[in-house]
Write a protein that holds these residues in place. Structure first.
Motif, PDB file in Angstrom:
ATOM      1  N   GLN A   1      -4.471  -0.205   4.263  1.00  0.00           N
ATOM      2  CA  GLN A   1      -5.825  -0.748   4.102  1.00  0.00           C
ATOM      3  C   GLN A   1      -5.973  -1.436   2.749  1.00  0.00           C
ATOM      4  O   GLN A   1      -6.595  -2.497   2.643  1.00  0.00           O
ATOM      5  N   VAL A   2      -5.380  -0.848   1.729  1.00  0.00           N
ATOM      6  CA  VAL A   2      -5.481  -1.448   0.398  1.00  0.00           C
ATOM      7  C   VAL A   2      -4.766  -2.797   0.362  1.00  0.00           C
ATOM      8  O   VAL A   2      -5.311  -3.780  -0.149  1.00  0.00           O
ATOM      9  N   THR A   3      -3.590  -2.857   0.953  1.00  0.00           N
ATOM     10  CA  THR A   3      -2.869  -4.145   0.912  1.00  0.00           C
ATOM     11  C   THR A   3      -3.618  -5.208   1.711  1.00  0.00           C
ATOM     12  O   THR A   3      -3.666  -6.364   1.299  1.00  0.00           O
ATOM     13  N   THR A   4      -4.239  -4.802   2.810  1.00  0.00           N
ATOM     14  CA  THR A   4      -5.029  -5.778   3.586  1.00  0.00           C
ATOM     15  C   THR A   4      -6.120  -6.372   2.699  1.00  0.00           C
ATOM     16  O   THR A   4      -6.346  -7.574   2.691  1.00  0.00           O
ATOM     17  N   LEU A   5      -6.767  -5.500   1.927  1.00  0.00           N
ATOM     18  CA  LEU A   5      -7.854  -5.935   1.070  1.00  0.00           C
ATOM     19  C   LEU A   5      -7.350  -6.865  -0.036  1.00  0.00           C
ATOM     20  O   LEU A   5      -8.042  -7.786  -0.449  1.00  0.00           O
ATOM     21  N   MET A   6      -6.118  -6.602  -0.505  1.00  0.00           N
ATOM     22  CA  MET A   6      -5.610  -7.334  -1.659  1.00  0.00           C
ATOM     23  C   MET A   6      -4.827  -8.590  -1.266  1.00  0.00           C
ATOM     24  O   MET A   6      -4.524  -9.411  -2.129  1.00  0.00           O
ATOM     25  N   ASN A   7      -4.477  -8.708   0.009  1.00  0.00           N
ATOM     26  CA  ASN A   7      -3.633  -9.817   0.440  1.00  0.00           C
ATOM     27  C   ASN A   7      -4.226 -11.184   0.133  1.00  0.00           C
ATOM     28  O   ASN A   7      -3.511 -12.103  -0.252  1.00  0.00           O
ATOM     29  N   GLY A   8      -5.531 -11.307   0.297  1.00  0.00           N
ATOM     30  CA  GLY A   8      -6.206 -12.582   0.063  1.00  0.00           C
ATOM     31  C   GLY A   8      -5.991 -13.025  -1.363  1.00  0.00           C
ATOM     32  O   GLY A   8      -5.576 -14.171  -1.645  1.00  0.00           O
ATOM     33  N   GLN A   9      -6.256 -12.100  -2.292  1.00  0.00           N
ATOM     34  CA  GLN A   9      -6.092 -12.380  -3.714  1.00  0.00           C
ATOM     35  C   GLN A   9      -4.646 -12.780  -4.008  1.00  0.00           C
ATOM     36  O   GLN A   9      -4.393 -13.709  -4.763  1.00  0.00           O
ATOM     37  N   ALA A  10      -3.715 -12.058  -3.353  1.00  0.00           N
ATOM     38  CA  ALA A  10      -2.293 -12.334  -3.576  1.00  0.00           C
ATOM     39  C   ALA A  10      -1.962 -13.752  -3.100  1.00  0.00           C
ATOM     40  O   ALA A  10      -1.309 -14.520  -3.818  1.00  0.00           O
ATOM     41  N   ALA A  11      -2.463 -14.100  -1.928  1.00  0.00           N
ATOM     42  CA  ALA A  11      -2.165 -15.413  -1.357  1.00  0.00           C
ATOM     43  C   ALA A  11      -2.671 -16.517  -2.276  1.00  0.00           C
ATOM     44  O   ALA A  11      -1.991 -17.525  -2.474  1.00  0.00           O
ATOM     45  N   LEU A  12      -3.855 -16.313  -2.867  1.00  0.00           N
ATOM     46  CA  LEU A  12      -4.422 -17.318  -3.766  1.00  0.00           C
ATOM     47  C   LEU A  12      -3.505 -17.578  -4.943  1.00  0.00           C
ATOM     48  O   LEU A  12      -3.500 -18.657  -5.507  1.00  0.00           O
ATOM     49  N   LYS A  13      -2.765 -16.518  -5.351  1.00  0.00           N
ATOM     50  CA  LYS A  13      -1.895 -16.649  -6.523  1.00  0.00           C
ATOM     51  C   LYS A  13      -0.433 -16.877  -6.122  1.00  0.00           C
ATOM     52  O   LYS A  13       0.456 -16.726  -6.953  1.00  0.00           O
ATOM     53  N   ASN A  14      -0.237 -17.171  -4.857  1.00  0.00           N
ATOM     54  CA  ASN A  14       1.116 -17.407  -4.371  1.00  0.00           C
ATOM     55  C   ASN A  14       2.022 -16.173  -4.541  1.00  0.00           C
ATOM     56  O   ASN A  14       3.175 -16.277  -4.920  1.00  0.00           O
ATOM     57  N   LEU A  15       1.422 -14.999  -4.303  1.00  0.00           N
ATOM     58  CA  LEU A  15       2.175 -13.747  -4.439  1.00  0.00           C
ATOM     59  C   LEU A  15       2.290 -13.080  -3.085  1.00  0.00           C
ATOM     60  O   LEU A  15       1.463 -13.307  -2.203  1.00  0.00           O
ATOM     61  N   LYS A  16       3.300 -12.243  -2.938  1.00  0.00           N
ATOM     62  CA  LYS A  16       3.469 -11.496  -1.689  1.00  0.00           C
ATOM     63  C   LYS A  16       3.465 -10.009  -2.006  1.00  0.00           C
ATOM     64  O   LYS A  16       4.191  -9.576  -2.923  1.00  0.00           O
ATOM     65  N   ILE A  17       2.648  -9.254  -1.258  1.00  0.00           N
ATOM     66  CA  ILE A  17       2.720  -7.801  -1.427  1.00  0.00           C
ATOM     67  C   ILE A  17       3.614  -7.289  -0.308  1.00  0.00           C
ATOM     68  O   ILE A  17       3.305  -7.484   0.879  1.00  0.00           O
ATOM     69  N   LEU A  18       4.739  -6.697  -0.675  1.00  0.00           N
ATOM     70  CA  LEU A  18       5.663  -6.231   0.362  1.00  0.00           C
ATOM     71  C   LEU A  18       5.415  -4.749   0.597  1.00  0.00           C
ATOM     72  O   LEU A  18       5.711  -3.915  -0.269  1.00  0.00           O
ATOM     73  N   PRO A  19       4.801  -4.456   1.723  1.00  0.00           N
ATOM     74  CA  PRO A  19       4.360  -3.075   1.932  1.00  0.00           C
ATOM     75  C   PRO A  19       5.514  -2.150   2.309  1.00  0.00           C
ATOM     76  O   PRO A  19       6.608  -2.583   2.606  1.00  0.00           O
ATOM     77  N   VAL A  20       5.197  -0.873   2.286  1.00  0.00           N
ATOM     78  CA  VAL A  20       6.171   0.168   2.616  1.00  0.00           C
ATOM     79  C   VAL A  20       6.479   0.208   4.088  1.00  0.00           C
ATOM     80  O   VAL A  20       5.615  -0.051   4.915  1.00  0.00           O
ATOM     81  N   CYS A  21       7.689   0.549   4.412  1.00  0.00           N
ATOM     82  CA  CYS A  21       8.016   0.859   5.797  1.00  0.00           C
ATOM     83  C   CYS A  21       8.455   2.318   5.783  1.00  0.00           C
ATOM     84  O   CYS A  21       9.438   2.654   5.126  1.00  0.00           O
ATOM     85  N   ALA A  22       7.695   3.160   6.429  1.00  0.00           N
ATOM     86  CA  ALA A  22       8.102   4.572   6.499  1.00  0.00           C
ATOM     87  C   ALA A  22       7.888   5.017   7.926  1.00  0.00           C
ATOM     88  O   ALA A  22       6.965   4.569   8.598  1.00  0.00           O
ATOM     89  N   ASP A  23       8.775   5.850   8.419  1.00  0.00           N
ATOM     90  CA  ASP A  23       8.642   6.220   9.836  1.00  0.00           C
ATOM     91  C   ASP A  23       7.818   7.489  10.046  1.00  0.00           C
ATOM     92  O   ASP A  23       7.343   7.755  11.124  1.00  0.00           O
ATOM     93  N   GLN A  24       7.643   8.271   8.996  1.00  0.00           N
ATOM     94  CA  GLN A  24       6.839   9.486   9.203  1.00  0.00           C
ATOM     95  C   GLN A  24       5.559   9.368   8.372  1.00  0.00           C
ATOM     96  O   GLN A  24       5.541   8.653   7.364  1.00  0.00           O
TER      97      GLN A  24
END
Ligand code: ADP
Ligand code: MG
Length: 487
Positions: A345-368
């Motif tokens: 949820q936090v990354t969803t909220l921050m993605n817009g800001q990241a995109a504006l600055k040409n940044l990528k937030i690479l989220p975690v992949c966890a199976d449990q």
């Protein structure tokens, strides 16, 4: 006295361990024993012509006997007095002299029978005792004065009942006099919501552990509620086991902290607004496009509606999050929190800001799933602050990585950026209120982040290389997956 009676009296007189003498009514020794000689410090014959100090004693005996009205009318009537006496060596004694009158068979008074006891040691001990008592009393008084003058609340309780409170304590709970608080139970003062803490501290004490410091919400006599911070120690009070508690009113400080957090939250919300507008624009463009498609096509297409609906949901979620972020938080309730979905949820909220600055937030992949006990909104604030700082450290695009490592007892979540990094000095200054290197920074973000993590039983570490990047790692205790999930 009969002759054999007289003989045994004579024997007792001579060998007595206390000084004895028969003294004439005109104040001279008629007969005296060796214990008296030792006591007064003279040889037997020297007392035939008494020295001035011995004569003072004899005169005193006469005076006392004369004064004792009843002495002459009764056969034996001891009368006692205390007298300081200097031995010829200059040694001062405290004597206790008892005087009685010996009469003949017809009741006619013959002479004084006097006994001299050395009470020097007892007097010395009495004086010492009195001195000790006085100094104890003095100490107690100055201790009480100290307690009364202390700006902190001091309260003594025994078996959970108030035995004493100083004036700062009375002021704290709005009592007009000590009578209003004496005898009341601590459970009447500590708020119901804090009973568990109270109980846990009692159990800790009775199982032999130290009890340490505590923060309580208390109810004042006028109904007002206050936060106090302090500690309690076991003591002996009036001979019984008791506790002394020393507390500070931190209500004002809590309010100010809350205000600071609020101003930082509002500034975060403001700074995120542009990113959020950007984030909302994408689904809005999609909705617009599908609406046009629907209008131009003859057939209703369920797929279009589904897409429109999910895009609308996304907008709703983002707007809600922004509202929550800027809303003052009044209640603090800890619940099991699903960490991975919170991070999403936090990354969803921050993605817009990241995109504006040409940044990528690479989220975690966890199976449990990973569960922690805490306050979801506060934990979100932690990661928003870390991501915001990471984005602000990167000016020419790049990646921000979120890594999660977990075991049964703790989880490490790191936020790694490729930004400007920090010098040793900057790292040291981190967390000091208002420390910022940014033109529009508040210098509160990291302090708040750290407080929240500490309140959740965790801590934060930082690794940074100037011009290469920074990694902040949050280490927080994990719990088992709850049976009933609340998020
Ligand atoms: P603010 O962001 O308002 O300046 P913070 O408390 O969030 O306040 O951060 C304090 C300071 O710590 C920042 O001004 C910056 O100098 C430094 N800092 C924090 N995070 C990072 C990071 N990821 N990279 C480089 N510097 C950082
Ligand atoms: Mg910041």
């Amino acid at each position: 006295m009969r002759p054999n009676e007289f003989q045994s009296f004579d024997f007792a007189f001579t060998h007595a361990v206390i000084g004895m003498a028969l003294v004439s009514f005109d104040g001279t020794f008629l007969k005296w024993n060796s214990a008296l000689c030792t006591l007064l410090g003279y040889d037997h014959n020297e007392l035939l012509a008494p020295s001035p100090s011995v004569q003072t004693l004899l005169d005193q005996i006469h005076e006392i006997a004369e004064l004792g009205e009843s002495l002459s009318s009764m056969n034996i009537n001891p009368h006692r007095f205390q007298q300081d006496y200097y031995q010829p060596t200059g040694h001062l004694l405290s004597l206790e002299v008892s005087v009685s009158i010996i009469s003949d068979g017809n009741g006619a008074p013959l002479y004084y029978f006097t006994q001299f006891e050395n009470k020097t040691m007892i007097r010395q001990m009495e004086t010492q005792l009195q001195d000790a008592e006085n100094s104890l009393l003095e100490k107690e008084n100055s201790f009480l004065q100290l307690l009364e003058g202390l700006p902190l609340t001091v309260v003594i309780t025994a078996n959970g009942i108030v035995q004493y409170a100083n004036s700062a304590g009375l002021q704290l709970i709005h009592a007009e006099s000590l009578d209003q608080v004496l005898g009341i139970s601590t459970t009447n003062i500590v708020d119901l919501s804090n009973y568990a803490i109270l109980q846990e501290r009692r159990e800790r004490y009775f199982s032999g552990n130290t009890i340490g410091s505590v923060c309580y919400l208390i109810n004042c006599l006028n109904g007002q509620q206050k936060y106090v911070d302090g500690f309690t120690l076991p003591i002996t009070f009036n001979g019984n086991g008791a506790f002394i508690g020393i507390f500070k009113d931190i209500s004002q400080q809590m309010l100010e902290d809350e205000r600071l957090i609020q101003s930082e939250k509002l500034s975060t919300a403001g700074q995120l607004a542009a990113g959020i507008a950007h984030e909302i624009r994408n689904p809005l463009t999609a909705i617009n496009g599908f609406m046009k498609l629907i209008r131009s096509s003859e057939r209703m297409n369920d797929k279009y509606f589904f897409i429109i609906e999910s895009e609308l949901k996304r907008i709703e979620f983002i707007v809600n999050e922004l509202l929550v972020l800027s809303k003052p938080q009044t209640t603090h309730v800890s619940k099991p929190v699903d960490l991975l979905s919170l991070l999403e949820q936090v990354t969803t909220l921050m993605n817009g800001q990241a995109a504006l600055k040409n940044l990528k937030i690479l989220p975690v992949c966890a199976d449990q799933s990973i569960w922690i006990n805490g306050e979801a909104y506060q934990l979100k604030q932690v990661f928003i602050n870390l991501l915001k700082n990471a984005m602000e450290a990167m000016n020419s695009g790049g990646n921000i990585y979120i890594h999660v490592l977990t075991n049964e007892s703790e989880t490490r979540i790191s936020v790694q950026d490729e930004g400007c990094g920090m010098t040793e000095e900057q790292i040291k200054a981190l967390g000091k209120p208002f420390y910022t290197t940014k033109e529009t920074g508040t210098g509160l973000g990291f302090m708040i982040t750290q407080n929240i993590v500490h309140n959740h039983g965790g801590w934060i570490t930082v690794e940074s290389i100037p011009e290469q990047g920074t990694t902040f790692t949050v280490i927080i205790p994990t719990i088992l997956e709850p049976e009933e999930t609340v998020m």
